[in-house]
Design a protein around this motif. Structure first.
Motif, PDB file in Angstrom:
ATOM      1  N   SER A  19       0.825  -1.216   0.000  1.00 16.00           N
ATOM      2  CA  SER A  19       0.000   0.000   0.000  1.00 16.00           C
ATOM      3  C   SER A  19       0.852   1.256   0.000  1.00 16.00           C
ATOM      4  O   SER A  19       0.570   2.222  -0.730  1.00 16.00           O
ATOM      5  CB  SER A  19      -0.940   0.004   1.211  1.00 16.00           C
ATOM      6  OG  SER A  19      -0.201   0.016   2.424  1.00 16.00           O
TER       7      SER A  19
ATOM      8  N   ASN B  52       0.987   4.048  -3.012  1.00 12.47           N
ATOM      9  CA  ASN B  52       0.764   5.480  -2.762  1.00 12.47           C
ATOM     10  C   ASN B  52       1.951   6.321  -3.216  1.00 12.47           C
ATOM     11  O   ASN B  52       1.785   7.394  -3.802  1.00 12.47           O
ATOM     12  CB  ASN B  52       0.510   5.722  -1.273  1.00 12.47           C
ATOM     13  CG  ASN B  52      -0.851   5.238  -0.824  1.00 12.47           C
ATOM     14  OD1 ASN B  52      -1.759   5.066  -1.626  1.00 12.47           O
ATOM     15  ND2 ASN B  52      -0.999   5.002   0.463  1.00 12.47           N
TER      16      ASN B  52
ATOM     17  N   ARG C 170      -5.072   4.656   5.353  1.00 11.74           N
ATOM     18  CA  ARG C 170      -3.713   4.624   4.794  1.00 11.74           C
ATOM     19  C   ARG C 170      -3.676   5.317   3.434  1.00 11.74           C
ATOM     20  O   ARG C 170      -2.840   5.017   2.593  1.00 11.74           O
ATOM     21  CB  ARG C 170      -3.245   3.167   4.653  1.00 11.74           C
ATOM     22  CG  ARG C 170      -3.001   2.468   5.995  1.00 11.74           C
ATOM     23  CD  ARG C 170      -2.442   1.072   5.784  1.00 11.74           C
ATOM     24  NE  ARG C 170      -1.251   1.070   4.963  1.00 11.74           N
ATOM     25  CZ  ARG C 170      -0.029   1.354   5.413  1.00 11.74           C
ATOM     26  NH1 ARG C 170       0.153   1.650   6.698  1.00 11.74           N
ATOM     27  NH2 ARG C 170       1.005   1.328   4.600  1.00 11.74           N
TER      28      ARG C 170
END
Length: 293
Positions: A66, A70, A242
């Motif tokens: 993740s 990002n 997140r």
């Protein structure tokens, strides 16, 4: 004889800089790789070697995936839009218009502010209900009170990337502008005499002559994007959820909040490898285009 002695003695001037480089750069990197395969918590000096368990746990928990996703999205948006806006701005500021110096200074001003100042200013701009953006939208009866860019999962990352773009436009513009001012005027005049219009001159003369400036700006943008930490940490602390957690934000949180320095070191090694591989690839590609241009 004197010149030979001077050449030998001048090597001693390198020793202090080399010592600082080894102690504060090379040694920490080597220790980082060592800690990445241990359960070191940052305090107790007795630790065990656990192999690649930290790396496996990072991917198993989805942390590495993740934060890497990002970071790559952040970098892509930042590189594309910061360079496009800067290039357009450089072309405008290279024109013979009144108060050019004033406009150039205004374009560079955001670069002078520290990341903390910029983060707090833009946090106010994005603030729901009473923020600058919400207030302006309310003036036009567009219900800006419901606008919460930093608090919405789908928009938070792009809102922060916009701040990064705004902050670095000045630096990229200066580099592009310096490149434009080195374009020989004779080539432009020759192009006009051959019947080329403004777009053809820009495409066939100015842009190829900007190859070096493009390489520099793209390289710096890629590195800055992959090392994104300041604004995600200051403005959202990786949230909501997140949504804005980049590699460096996760490294900080795992190391200093969860006190798992071994696990944080493993993520730092992954980040190090990603930055080196992506930067090297694009630098080589851009250099080839620069030579062919």
């Amino acid at each position: 004889m004197n010149s030979a002695v001077m050449k030998k003695t001048m090597y001693w001037f390198v020793v202090p800089a080399l010592a600082f480089y080894l102690v504060f750069w090379i040694v920490p990197i080597l220790k980082l790789f060592q800690y990445s395969v241990t359960d070191y918590n940052g305090f107790v000096q007795s630790y065990k070697y656990i192999g690649f368990d930290n790396f496996k746990q990072l991917f198993k928990d989805g942390i590495a995936g993740s934060s890497l996703a990002n970071t790559l999205i952040y970098t892509l948006v930042f590189v594309v839009f910061s360079n496009l806006v800067s290039l357009c701005l450089a072309f405008i500021l290279n024109m013979k218009i009144r108060a050019t110096g004033l406009y150039r200074t205004a374009a560079y001003i955001p670069t002078l502010f520290s990341a903390i100042v910029v983060g707090f200013i833009w946090s106010y701009v994005y603030m729901p209900e009473s923020g600058l953006l919400a207030t302006v939208l309310n003036w036009f009866h567009l219900n800006g009170s419901d606008l919460n860019l930093l608090g919405t999962y789908g928009t938070a990352l792009y809102a922060i990337t916009t701040v990064e773009i705004w902050k670095h436009i000045g630096t990229s513009t200066v580099i592009f502008l310096a490149g434009l001012q080195t374009v020989p005027q004779d080539m432009i005049e020759a192009g006009k005499m051959d019947g080329a219009n403004s777009w053809q001159i820009t495409k066939l003369i100015r842009l190829p002559m900007l190859a070096t400036a493009i390489t520099i700006n793209f390289t710096l943008s890629i590195i800055n994007g992959l090392k994104a930490f300041d604004y995600p940490f200051i403005m959202t602390n990786g949230g909501p959820g997140r949504a804005t957690t980049t590699l460096l934000v996760d490294i900080f949180n795992i190391a200093f909040k969860e006190q798992q320095f071994g696990k944080a070191s493993a993520l730092a090694v992954i980040s190090f490898a990603v930055i080196i591989l992506i930067t090297t690839y694009f630098v080589l590609k851009l250099n080839k285009r620069e030579v062919s241009a």
